[in-house]
Design a protein around this motif. Structure first.
Motif, PDB file in Angstrom:
ATOM      1  N   UNK A 125       0.827  -1.198   0.000  1.00 20.42           N
ATOM      2  CA  UNK A 125       0.000   0.000   0.000  1.00 20.42           C
ATOM      3  C   UNK A 125       0.868   1.257   0.000  1.00 20.42           C
ATOM      4  N   UNK A 126       1.891   1.248   0.851  1.00 20.10           N
ATOM      5  CA  UNK A 126       2.787   2.399   0.936  1.00 20.10           C
ATOM      6  C   UNK A 126       3.496   2.638  -0.399  1.00 20.10           C
ATOM      7  N   UNK A 127       3.980   1.538  -1.026  1.00 24.17           N
ATOM      8  CA  UNK A 127       4.666   1.691  -2.308  1.00 24.17           C
ATOM      9  C   UNK A 127       3.706   2.219  -3.364  1.00 24.17           C
ATOM     10  N   UNK A 128       2.458   1.731  -3.320  1.00 19.97           N
ATOM     11  CA  UNK A 128       1.501   2.107  -4.352  1.00 19.97           C
ATOM     12  C   UNK A 128       1.062   3.562  -4.251  1.00 19.97           C
ATOM     13  N   UNK A 129       1.047   4.143  -3.056  1.00 21.69           N
ATOM     14  CA  UNK A 129       0.606   5.542  -2.977  1.00 21.69           C
ATOM     15  C   UNK A 129       1.733   6.507  -3.346  1.00 21.69           C
ATOM     16  N   UNK A 130       2.966   6.002  -3.401  1.00 20.15           N
ATOM     17  CA  UNK A 130       4.095   6.908  -3.610  1.00 20.15           C
ATOM     18  C   UNK A 130       4.014   7.728  -4.901  1.00 20.15           C
ATOM     19  N   UNK A 131       3.607   7.147  -6.054  1.00 18.36           N
ATOM     20  CA  UNK A 131       3.543   7.986  -7.265  1.00 18.36           C
ATOM     21  C   UNK A 131       2.707   9.246  -7.085  1.00 18.36           C
ATOM     22  N   UNK A 132       1.683   9.168  -6.245  1.00 22.36           N
ATOM     23  CA  UNK A 132       0.853  10.353  -6.040  1.00 22.36           C
ATOM     24  C   UNK A 132       1.592  11.419  -5.242  1.00 22.36           C
TER      25      UNK A 132
ATOM     26  N   UNK B  51       6.183   1.477  -8.345  1.00 23.47           N
ATOM     27  CA  UNK B  51       7.242   2.105  -7.561  1.00 23.47           C
ATOM     28  C   UNK B  51       8.539   2.230  -8.356  1.00 23.47           C
ATOM     29  N   UNK B 284       3.889   9.292   3.648  1.00 28.35           N
ATOM     30  CA  UNK B 284       3.931   7.985   4.294  1.00 28.35           C
ATOM     31  C   UNK B 284       3.459   8.092   5.739  1.00 28.35           C
ATOM     32  N   UNK B 287      -0.366   8.607   5.766  1.00 21.59           N
ATOM     33  CA  UNK B 287      -1.151   7.830   4.795  1.00 21.59           C
ATOM     34  C   UNK B 287      -2.497   7.380   5.331  1.00 21.59           C
TER      35      UNK B 287
END
Lengths: 312, 300
Positions: A125-132, B51, B284, B287
């Motif tokens: 989840x954390x990796x997936x939100x990063x592009x935003x 990513x 992060x 989130x």
């Protein structure tokens, strides 16, 4: 201080429904906390907007001082007759619709995955939100250089086993390239909204469906999708409102080109304003964009106020 | 957590027996049931795809320029800090400091303005509070391009063009709707009983705010601040239109790389990493509340 007086005043009225109006000074004291925020917002958004409407009725170019002249609706006629403006409208519609629909489709898929339990879900989840989160201007430049480059780009390298070689993505498929970057950036947004919808489903209802013999597909079709509908609508509408305003990616990757192939409305107005300094036409185009936005926003506000009513 | 959970896939029955022997709490062991190996694979693959551009940016920032543009791409290299040194040696620092001032100052101002406003629109419930809420949200939906020219002309006439304070004020207004809606959604969650109890105990208005409400919504305020910071830090359109040399922020610094295409990829990556890192970290951390902020408080 204010509360006891209001409560004391209330029983005096016959019916409890319309409480008697407190004195003006007191009403202002209650409103007081709202005013600074409200005033600043009005000064910096509503007054400029009125000025935009005002400018749109004049012919004026900042490069020729003192050239202001009242022209009525001529600017609107010019803008609507301008081939470049209509091209920008078309590009904006293509860009917004494709980005919103693709990122919503991907977002729904990812949200369904993330709604299940698996090892490392929170990391995924954390990796997936990063592009935003990555600064859009930086992301756009990186895509342009190290991913889309015909010789050294990652995309051609990844696709080389499939016989793709030295494709100059940005000049051959400018619109598709921009859409790809925007989909990458906006999918997390859609995913988060749909995921919130999925997680707000009551487990009892899902369990009852299983007990009644519903398979996973019919549960999804008859229970989950109708429940998700308002979240999907919200994502699509908010997404449209933000994506219509796309500027960073176009400025950084294509500068609206090649030719006018990727010039959308914000970039068109930016050019009219800061390259041509044609105040009148830029303002008229701005007013037209606002009118279009108001139409989308009306729907968005309706969806939000539905969600909002459930909660209050 | 991880050593016990990784053994879980073996078999369900002996695992339960072992759990009793090792006195691991029953509930905790059951939390992870890997019934979805296909889901896990698909999700991890998607995460890798999404990513990878970010990872690539991060890696390229530690390369030499000659390793940054190669065919095929270079994956193994000796990391170097040269690019970071070059960026900091170039005039990156003033841009970074402008970004910090504009986003931090606007975030503080947003919280100071939005908290009382949200209070008036939720707990105090002033007349027509609904209209005010929707007024705020409608300003967030208005396209920035429609007001940029008047803002530019006003700023030029008042003499605040290319000024960090002006930029911060614009960001404040840009973020106010999000902040008001978000803080309101936290204030609505403060139980009425608590407020009534405080009033019965003779708490004055000031005490009620400071000792009762603020402690309860403090995490919400922190989340709101982080989200406002994210939007202000990443903002490009107003920055590129309203600043020039004095007040330009980090995204404006990156514009300088548009023309030097293909020449300074490693340096660009290092600069982008530094530009993106504050917000990635803030995002992060926040989130859990991100979706609430993005949906203007409509979705929890």
């Amino acid at each position: 201080m204010t509360a006891p007086t209001v409560r004391a005043a209330a029983p005096r009225g016959r019916r409890p429904a319309p409480p008697p109006k407190p004195p003006a000074a007191q009403r202002w004291r209650r409103r007081g906390p709202l005013l600074p925020a409200l005033l600043l917002t009005i000064v910096l958004t509503q007054i400029p907007m009125l000025l935009t409407v005002f400018y749109s009725l004049f012919s004026q170019n900042l490069l020729r001082p003192g050239s202001r002249e009242f022209v009525g609706l001529a600017n609107y006629a010019d803008v609507l007759g301008d081939r470049l403006f209509r091209n920008a409208v078309f590009n904006t519609v293509v860009l917004t619709a494709s980005t919103v629909l693709l990122s919503m489709a991907l977002g729904i898929g990812l949200a369904i995955l993330l709604d299940k339990k698996f090892l490392g879900r929170s990391i995924v989840r954390t990796l997936l939100i990063t592009p935003f989160l990555v600064m859009p201007a930086a992301a756009a430049l990186l895509w342009k250089t190290s991913i889309f480059n015909p010789v050294f780009g990652l995309l051609n390298w990844v696709l080389s086993p499939f016989g793709v070689d030295n494709v100059d993505w940005v000049s051959r498929f400018p619109m598709a390239s921009i859409i790809l970057v925007l989909v990458w950036q906006w999918t997390p947004f859609m995913m988060l909204i749909v995921l919130a919808g999925l997680q707000s489903q009551s487990p009892e209802v899902l369990e009852a469906a299983t007990v009644d013999g519903a398979g996973p597909w019919s549960t999804f079709g008859y229970i989950t999708l109708p429940h998700l509908r308002q979240f999907i609508e919200l994502g699509i509408l908010l997404g449209s409102i933000f994506i219509v305003q796309t500027f960073d990616a176009i400025f950084m990757i294509t500068q609206g080109g090649p030719g006018q192939a990727t010039t959308n409305l914000p970039y068109f107005i930016y050019q009219e304003s800061f390259r041509a300094f044609d105040v009148g036409e830029a303002a008229a185009a701005g007013v037209l964009v606002v009118v279009a936005t108001i139409i989308i926003a009306t729907f968005a506000l309706r969806v939000i106020s539905n969600l909002f009513r459930e909660e209050v | 957590m991880s050593p016990t959970t990784t053994t879980a896939p073996e078999a369900a029955v002996p695992e339960r027996g072992q759990a009793d022997v090792r006195t691991v709490p029953h509930r905790r062991r059951r939390r992870f049931r890997p019934r979805h190996p296909g889901v896990a694979f698909a999700a991890w693959a998607a995460a890798a795809v999404f990513f990878s551009p970010v990872l690539w940016m991060f890696l390229t920032g530690f390369k030499q320029e000659s390793q940054a543009s190669t065919d095929p791409p270079t994956f193994f290299f000796v990391p170097t800090l040269d690019q970071y040194r070059a960026i900091l040696g170039r005039d990156f620092t003033p841009y970074f400091l402008n970004s910090v001032s504009a986003s931090v100052f606007s975030t503080i101002l947003v919280i100071i303005l939005a908290t009382p406003a949200a209070y008036a629109l939720s707990i105090a419930k002033i007349p027509r509070w609904r209209d005010s809420l929707f007024f705020f949200i409608s300003t967030r939906m208005m396209p920035a391009v429609a007001i940029i020219l008047p803002l530019y002309i006003i700023a030029k006439n008042v003499g605040v063009l290319d000024n960090v304070t002006m930029l911060a004020l614009v960001y404040t207004v840009m973020n106010l709707p999000i902040a008001v809606w978000m803080i309101r959604s936290f204030l609505v969650e403060v139980p009425k009983e608590v407020l009534e109890a405080a009033r019965i105990d003779g708490a004055t208005f000031g005490v009620e705010i400071r000792r009762v409400i603020l402690p309860m919504i403090a995490p919400g305020l922190a989340a709101t601040a982080l989200i406002c910071f994210i939007f202000a830090w990443n903002e490009f359109f107003f920055a590129v239109s309203l600043t020039a040399t004095q007040a330009a922020t980090v995204p404006v610094f990156l514009v300088g790389f548009i023309t030097s295409e293909g020449l300074f990829w490693a340096r660009l990556s290092a600069a982008s990493t530094m530009a993106a890192l504050p917000v990635i970290i803030a995002g992060w951390v926040a989130q859990k509340w991100l979706v609430r902020g993005l949906s203007l408080g409509a979705v929890k």
